[in-house]
Design a protein around this motif. Structure first.
Motif, mmCIF file in Angstrom:
data_model
loop_
_atom_site.group_PDB
_atom_site.id
_atom_site.type_symbol
_atom_site.label_atom_id
_atom_site.label_comp_id
_atom_site.label_asym_id
_atom_site.label_seq_id
_atom_site.Cartn_x
_atom_site.Cartn_y
_atom_site.Cartn_z
ATOM 1 N N ALA A 105 1.789 85.911 45.812
ATOM 2 C CA ALA A 105 1.030 84.991 44.971
ATOM 3 C C ALA A 105 1.525 83.576 45.179
ATOM 4 O O ALA A 105 2.677 83.347 45.542
ATOM 5 C CB ALA A 105 1.169 85.385 43.514
ATOM 6 N N SER A 106 0.631 82.618 44.925
ATOM 7 C CA SER A 106 0.973 81.215 45.043
ATOM 8 C C SER A 106 0.153 80.432 44.036
ATOM 9 O O SER A 106 -1.012 80.751 43.788
ATOM 10 C CB SER A 106 0.663 80.720 46.456
ATOM 11 N N CYS A 107 0.764 79.415 43.473
ATOM 12 C CA CYS A 107 0.057 78.520 42.559
ATOM 13 C C CYS A 107 -0.467 77.362 43.394
ATOM 14 O O CYS A 107 0.309 76.640 44.016
ATOM 15 C CB CYS A 107 1.002 78.033 41.469
ATOM 16 N N GLN A 108 -1.783 77.200 43.431
ATOM 17 C CA GLN A 108 -2.402 76.143 44.224
ATOM 18 C C GLN A 108 -3.375 75.387 43.329
ATOM 19 O O GLN A 108 -4.304 75.988 42.782
ATOM 20 C CB GLN A 108 -3.126 76.740 45.433
ATOM 21 N N THR A 109 -3.149 74.091 43.181
ATOM 22 C CA THR A 109 -3.953 73.213 42.328
ATOM 23 C C THR A 109 -4.158 73.799 40.935
ATOM 24 O O THR A 109 -5.251 73.759 40.380
ATOM 25 C CB THR A 109 -5.320 72.867 42.977
ATOM 26 N N GLY A 110 -3.109 74.382 40.378
ATOM 27 C CA GLY A 110 -3.141 74.898 39.016
ATOM 28 C C GLY A 110 -3.763 76.268 38.849
ATOM 29 O O GLY A 110 -3.870 76.778 37.742
ATOM 30 N N GLN A 118 -3.875 80.429 40.136
ATOM 31 C CA GLN A 118 -3.118 81.504 40.791
ATOM 32 C C GLN A 118 -3.948 82.067 41.949
ATOM 33 O O GLN A 118 -5.110 82.429 41.763
ATOM 34 C CB GLN A 118 -2.810 82.620 39.786
ATOM 35 N N TYR A 119 -3.359 82.149 43.154
ATOM 36 C CA TYR A 119 -3.990 82.731 44.328
ATOM 37 C C TYR A 119 -3.136 83.887 44.820
ATOM 38 O O TYR A 119 -1.926 83.918 44.616
ATOM 39 C CB TYR A 119 -4.115 81.697 45.455
ATOM 40 N N ARG A 120 -3.800 84.838 45.495
ATOM 41 C CA ARG A 120 -3.096 85.976 46.093
ATOM 42 C C ARG A 120 -3.462 86.042 47.567
ATOM 43 O O ARG A 120 -4.627 85.875 47.942
ATOM 44 C CB ARG A 120 -3.500 87.278 45.401
ATOM 45 N N CYS A 121 -2.458 86.305 48.414
ATOM 46 C CA CYS A 121 -2.689 86.467 49.846
ATOM 47 C C CYS A 121 -3.255 87.856 50.087
ATOM 48 O O CYS A 121 -2.630 88.854 49.758
ATOM 49 C CB CYS A 121 -1.382 86.290 50.622
ATOM 50 N N THR A 128 -5.976 85.794 53.973
ATOM 51 C CA THR A 128 -6.881 84.901 53.260
ATOM 52 C C THR A 128 -6.407 84.725 51.823
ATOM 53 O O THR A 128 -6.146 85.714 51.136
ATOM 54 C CB THR A 128 -8.320 85.479 53.238
ATOM 55 N N TRP A 129 -6.316 83.473 51.374
ATOM 56 C CA TRP A 129 -5.976 83.220 49.980
ATOM 57 C C TRP A 129 -7.201 83.492 49.121
ATOM 58 O O TRP A 129 -8.271 82.975 49.377
ATOM 59 C CB TRP A 129 -5.531 81.767 49.772
ATOM 60 N N LYS A 130 -7.040 84.315 48.075
ATOM 61 C CA LYS A 130 -8.142 84.623 47.158
ATOM 62 C C LYS A 130 -7.742 84.208 45.754
ATOM 63 O O LYS A 130 -6.687 84.594 45.251
ATOM 64 C CB LYS A 130 -8.477 86.108 47.202
ATOM 65 N N SER A 131 -8.615 83.422 45.123
ATOM 66 C CA SER A 131 -8.346 82.948 43.771
ATOM 67 C C SER A 131 -8.350 84.126 42.804
ATOM 68 O O SER A 131 -9.210 85.008 42.874
ATOM 69 C CB SER A 131 -9.415 81.938 43.341
#
Length: 154
Positions: free
Chosen positions: A84-89, A91-94, A98-101
């Motif tokens: 998981a990654s926090c991107q522009t506020g 949560q996204y999951r790899c 592909t990053w998926k919101s």
């Protein structure tokens, strides 16, 4: 006489059916049914009534077999599939490259005060704000406590 004619007719019909049922082809130790195609020496062939007929076209390129899920990158850092990654506020999951919101806001710590506590996971210390996938759901470490974000992960 009539019985012999009937017997000969039935026998001929059975032999014709057996011959028709055996109209497949063999190539490289594998049996193919009538109409099936096979790649032979870079060219496609079709089985026609027990005989291979060239289709005069090249075989399609074999698709590579994918064994490991692809990594995702964000701001120069590689993440494994399921991370998981926090991107522009948000949560996204790899997911396999592909990053998926996840459609949920993530917890951003602007500046971590010195009193923030870490979390433990299987004998490893993780800093406050770290995210992990546990039991199929994303969790975040918040001041020494794990909080379930409610986002699916793998």
């Amino acid at each position: 006489m009539r019985m012999s004619y009937l017997l000969v007719s039935v026998t001929a019909l059975c032999l014709a059916s057996a011959a028709a049922a055996d109209d497949g082809c063999r190539f490289d130790g594998t049996g193919y049914s009538h109409g099936a195609t096979a790649c032979q020496s870079g060219t496609q062939y079709r089985c026609d009534d027990g005989e291979w007929t060239s289709l005069a076209v090249a075989c399609p390129a074999a698709q590579p077999v994918k064994t490991d899920p692809a990594e995702c990158t964000f701001e120069g850092t590689a993440y494994s599939s399921g991370s998981a990654s926090c991107q522009t506020g948000t949560q996204y999951r790899c997911d396999d490259g592909t990053w998926k919101s996840q459609g949920i806001a993530c917890v951003q710590q602007a500046s971590a005060p010195a009193t923030m506590r870490t979390c433990m996971l299987e004998g490893t210390t993780l800093s406050s704000g770290s995210t992990v996938c546990k039991a199929g759901e994303m969790h975040v470490c918040e001041d020494g406590q794990w909080r379930n974000l409610g986002a699916a992960c793998r």
